[in-house]
Design a protein around this motif. Structure first.
Motif, PDB file in Angstrom:
ATOM      1  N   PRO A  45      16.783  84.594  59.429  1.00  0.00           N
ATOM      2  CA  PRO A  45      16.457  85.075  60.767  1.00  0.00           C
ATOM      3  C   PRO A  45      14.980  85.425  60.906  1.00  0.00           C
ATOM      4  CG  PRO A  45      18.461  86.125  59.967  1.00  0.00           C
ATOM      5  CD  PRO A  45      17.871  85.385  58.805  1.00  0.00           C
ATOM      6  N   GLY A  46      14.340  84.835  61.889  1.00  0.00           N
ATOM      7  CA  GLY A  46      12.926  85.081  62.142  1.00  0.00           C
ATOM      8  C   GLY A  46      12.034  83.908  61.790  1.00  0.00           C
ATOM      9  N   GLN A  47      12.554  82.953  61.014  1.00  0.00           N
ATOM     10  CA  GLN A  47      11.739  81.794  60.681  1.00  0.00           C
ATOM     11  C   GLN A  47      11.571  80.892  61.902  1.00  0.00           C
ATOM     12  OE1 GLN A  47      13.731  80.496  56.823  1.00  0.00           O
ATOM     13  NE2 GLN A  47      11.572  80.412  56.249  1.00  0.00           N
ATOM     14  N   VAL A  48      10.497  80.126  61.882  1.00  0.00           N
ATOM     15  CA  VAL A  48      10.149  79.289  63.017  1.00  0.00           C
ATOM     16  C   VAL A  48      10.217  77.818  62.629  1.00  0.00           C
ATOM     17  CG1 VAL A  48       8.649  81.083  63.957  1.00  0.00           C
ATOM     18  CG2 VAL A  48       7.670  79.318  62.483  1.00  0.00           C
ATOM     19  N   GLY A  49      10.015  76.972  63.623  1.00  0.00           N
ATOM     20  CA  GLY A  49       9.947  75.547  63.382  1.00  0.00           C
ATOM     21  C   GLY A  49       8.966  74.910  64.344  1.00  0.00           C
ATOM     22  N   GLN A  50       8.474  73.761  63.973  1.00  0.00           N
ATOM     23  CA  GLN A  50       7.639  72.970  64.873  1.00  0.00           C
ATOM     24  C   GLN A  50       8.550  71.972  65.573  1.00  0.00           C
ATOM     25  OE1 GLN A  50       4.436  73.211  65.547  1.00  0.00           O
ATOM     26  NE2 GLN A  50       3.393  74.200  63.846  1.00  0.00           N
ATOM     27  N   LEU A  51       8.601  72.053  66.885  1.00  0.00           N
ATOM     28  CA  LEU A  51       9.396  71.141  67.694  1.00  0.00           C
ATOM     29  C   LEU A  51       8.439  70.148  68.328  1.00  0.00           C
ATOM     30  CD1 LEU A  51      12.451  71.041  68.344  1.00  0.00           C
ATOM     31  CD2 LEU A  51      11.935  72.230  70.485  1.00  0.00           C
ATOM     32  N   SER A  52       8.705  68.842  68.145  1.00  0.00           N
ATOM     33  CA  SER A  52       7.742  67.842  68.604  1.00  0.00           C
ATOM     34  C   SER A  52       8.354  66.865  69.588  1.00  0.00           C
ATOM     35  CB  SER A  52       7.143  67.082  67.412  1.00  0.00           C
ATOM     36  OG  SER A  52       8.143  66.466  66.628  1.00  0.00           O
ATOM     37  N   VAL A  53       7.509  66.447  70.510  1.00  0.00           N
ATOM     38  CA  VAL A  53       7.825  65.360  71.430  1.00  0.00           C
ATOM     39  C   VAL A  53       7.001  64.172  70.968  1.00  0.00           C
ATOM     40  CG1 VAL A  53       7.851  64.561  73.815  1.00  0.00           C
ATOM     41  CG2 VAL A  53       8.170  66.989  73.308  1.00  0.00           C
ATOM     42  N   PHE A  54       7.657  63.120  70.549  1.00  0.00           N
ATOM     43  CA  PHE A  54       6.953  61.987  69.969  1.00  0.00           C
ATOM     44  C   PHE A  54       5.983  61.387  70.988  1.00  0.00           C
ATOM     45  CE2 PHE A  54      11.095  62.133  67.704  1.00  0.00           C
ATOM     46  CZ  PHE A  54      10.591  62.541  66.489  1.00  0.00           C
ATOM     47  N   GLY A  55       4.732  61.209  70.562  1.00  0.00           N
ATOM     48  CA  GLY A  55       3.698  60.674  71.424  1.00  0.00           C
ATOM     49  C   GLY A  55       2.943  61.722  72.205  1.00  0.00           C
ATOM     50  N   THR A  56       3.396  62.989  72.125  1.00  0.00           N
ATOM     51  CA  THR A  56       2.736  64.069  72.865  1.00  0.00           C
ATOM     52  C   THR A  56       2.175  65.134  71.928  1.00  0.00           C
ATOM     53  OG1 THR A  56       4.185  63.736  74.776  1.00  0.00           O
ATOM     54  CG2 THR A  56       2.998  65.822  74.661  1.00  0.00           C
ATOM     55  N   GLU A  58       3.320  68.689  69.035  1.00  0.00           N
ATOM     56  CA  GLU A  58       4.323  69.651  68.604  1.00  0.00           C
ATOM     57  C   GLU A  58       3.817  71.060  68.812  1.00  0.00           C
ATOM     58  OE1 GLU A  58       5.123  69.058  64.440  1.00  0.00           O
ATOM     59  OE2 GLU A  58       3.108  69.607  63.828  1.00  0.00           O
ATOM     60  N   SER A  59       4.762  71.984  68.942  1.00  0.00           N
ATOM     61  CA  SER A  59       4.442  73.399  69.106  1.00  0.00           C
ATOM     62  C   SER A  59       5.456  74.222  68.322  1.00  0.00           C
ATOM     63  CB  SER A  59       4.485  73.801  70.586  1.00  0.00           C
ATOM     64  OG  SER A  59       3.426  73.215  71.307  1.00  0.00           O
ATOM     65  N   THR A  60       5.079  75.477  68.074  1.00  0.00           N
ATOM     66  CA  THR A  60       5.886  76.366  67.233  1.00  0.00           C
ATOM     67  C   THR A  60       6.817  77.228  68.066  1.00  0.00           C
ATOM     68  OG1 THR A  60       4.008  76.511  65.727  1.00  0.00           O
ATOM     69  CG2 THR A  60       5.758  78.114  65.432  1.00  0.00           C
ATOM     70  N   PHE A  61       8.075  77.272  67.660  1.00  0.00           N
ATOM     71  CA  PHE A  61       9.065  78.118  68.322  1.00  0.00           C
ATOM     72  C   PHE A  61       9.995  78.701  67.267  1.00  0.00           C
ATOM     73  CE2 PHE A  61       8.066  74.442  70.965  1.00  0.00           C
ATOM     74  CZ  PHE A  61       7.461  75.068  72.046  1.00  0.00           C
ATOM     75  N   VAL A  62      10.454  79.915  67.510  1.00  0.00           N
ATOM     76  CA  VAL A  62      11.397  80.530  66.594  1.00  0.00           C
ATOM     77  C   VAL A  62      12.755  79.829  66.712  1.00  0.00           C
ATOM     78  CG1 VAL A  62      12.268  82.277  68.211  1.00  0.00           C
ATOM     79  CG2 VAL A  62      12.245  82.756  65.749  1.00  0.00           C
ATOM     80  N   ILE A  63      13.453  79.744  65.592  1.00  0.00           N
ATOM     81  CA  ILE A  63      14.847  79.288  65.629  1.00  0.00           C
ATOM     82  C   ILE A  63      15.662  80.495  66.078  1.00  0.00           C
ATOM     83  CG2 ILE A  63      16.748  78.273  64.320  1.00  0.00           C
ATOM     84  CD1 ILE A  63      14.628  77.422  62.212  1.00  0.00           C
ATOM     85  N   VAL A  96      13.980  64.612  69.503  1.00  0.00           N
ATOM     86  CA  VAL A  96      12.813  65.451  69.213  1.00  0.00           C
ATOM     87  C   VAL A  96      12.592  65.470  67.702  1.00  0.00           C
ATOM     88  CG1 VAL A  96      12.968  66.957  71.240  1.00  0.00           C
ATOM     89  CG2 VAL A  96      14.261  67.527  69.178  1.00  0.00           C
ATOM     90  N   GLY A  97      11.408  65.893  67.309  1.00  0.00           N
ATOM     91  CA  GLY A  97      11.125  66.095  65.899  1.00  0.00           C
ATOM     92  C   GLY A  97      11.228  67.564  65.547  1.00  0.00           C
TER      93      GLY A  97
END
Length: 278
Positions: A45-56, A58-63, A96-97
């Protein structure tokens, strides 16, 4: 010898559901396309991930789904720039990535047996949600749980589909507040730090965990200090300027601390030791 995975290479996932939380916040429920990867995915709990849109990009968001509920990974995205705007245009079935998990986590093992006070503002409820749900799924491990969640208006509150349950549960105390009175609003009215002072949570054997807009956090920290909370009894999150997510690019370093590796979870005691760049 097994080759280590490329930390920059995202796993591909499919959006299974989207929820329009507020006019500017959209939630995505994502399942990794590889059944094995999804089955073996673990995080704290509290870890984050990089969520990416291919060709655009990525940004960081918490899970913000808890590790006790692994049907999907949940990310809540506030529209604020090119990547987040592109994410908001996606819907169920889109790809998404995902580069995750990244960073440290809330010290949920050390918090066992303690009373917990959650103080969230707006999208800041997202990182708190993952720990709150984890604690509710392991309820006997923790003491009293109190939640103060505030937003500018009722329309700016995320996770509204869960709030009735939080309010009704007898094993937690939930207070909702908005900045100014609104028609039909039946809960507290006032800024989060002021409502927190009215709640008067005891600092005895208690840890306060807060997340929200910087100005909210600033005055919430002051309120907690007035209530007698010590610096090591206050935990917050810092998601600043993350890019590579693995402590190499240096974009998120503050003094000698890399937010993507040493954070995003810090005690107030740790934050006060960092240079004043926050």
């Amino acid at each position: 010898m097994t080759k280590a995975p490329n930390p920059y290479l995202p796993a591909v996932g499919t959006i299974t559901e989207t929820i329009q939380e507020t006019p500017t916040i959209k939630t995505f429920r994502v399942v990794l396309n590889s059944e094995e990867a999804m089955k073996n995915f673990t995080f704290h709990p509290g870890q984050v991930g990089q969520l990416s849109v291919f060709g655009t990009g990525e940004s960081t968001f918490v899970i913000n789904s808890p590790p006790t509920r692994m049907d999907y990974l949940q990310f809540s995205v506030m529209r604020a720039g090119e990547v987040t705007a592109k994410l908001h245009s996606l819907s169920a079935g889109d790809q998404v990535g995902v580069r995750a998990p990244l960073g440290n986590w809330f010290p949920y093992e050390e918090l066992k047996g303690k009373d917990i006070v959650f103080v969230g503002g707006g999208i800041g409820m997202a990182p708190l949600r993952t720990l709150l749900l984890y604690m509710l799924d392991n309820r006997s491990d923790y003491g009293e749980i109190s939640v103060l969640y505030g937003a500018r208006s009722p329309q700016d509150m995320a996770f509204q589909y869960e709030l009735p349950e939080w309010l009704e549960r007898s094993d937690m105390n939930t207070v909702l507040t908005i900045d100014a009175a609104a028609e039909g609003w039946e809960h507290s009215v006032g800024l989060i730090p002021n409502v927190l002072l009215e709640m008067e949570p005891s600092p005895k054997n208690t840890v306060a965990i807060t997340c929200g807009p910087p100005i909210m956090i600033k005055f919430t920290l002051q309120a907690l200090q007035k209530l007698g909370f010590k610096d090591d009894q206050i935990i917050t999150t810092l998601e600043k300027r993350m890019k590579c997510g693995v402590g190499i690019c240096g974009r998120c370093n503050i003094g000698g601390s890399y937010v993507c590796v040493d954070g995003p979870v810090y005690t107030y005691e740790q934050l006060k030791a960092l240079p004043n760049e926050l």
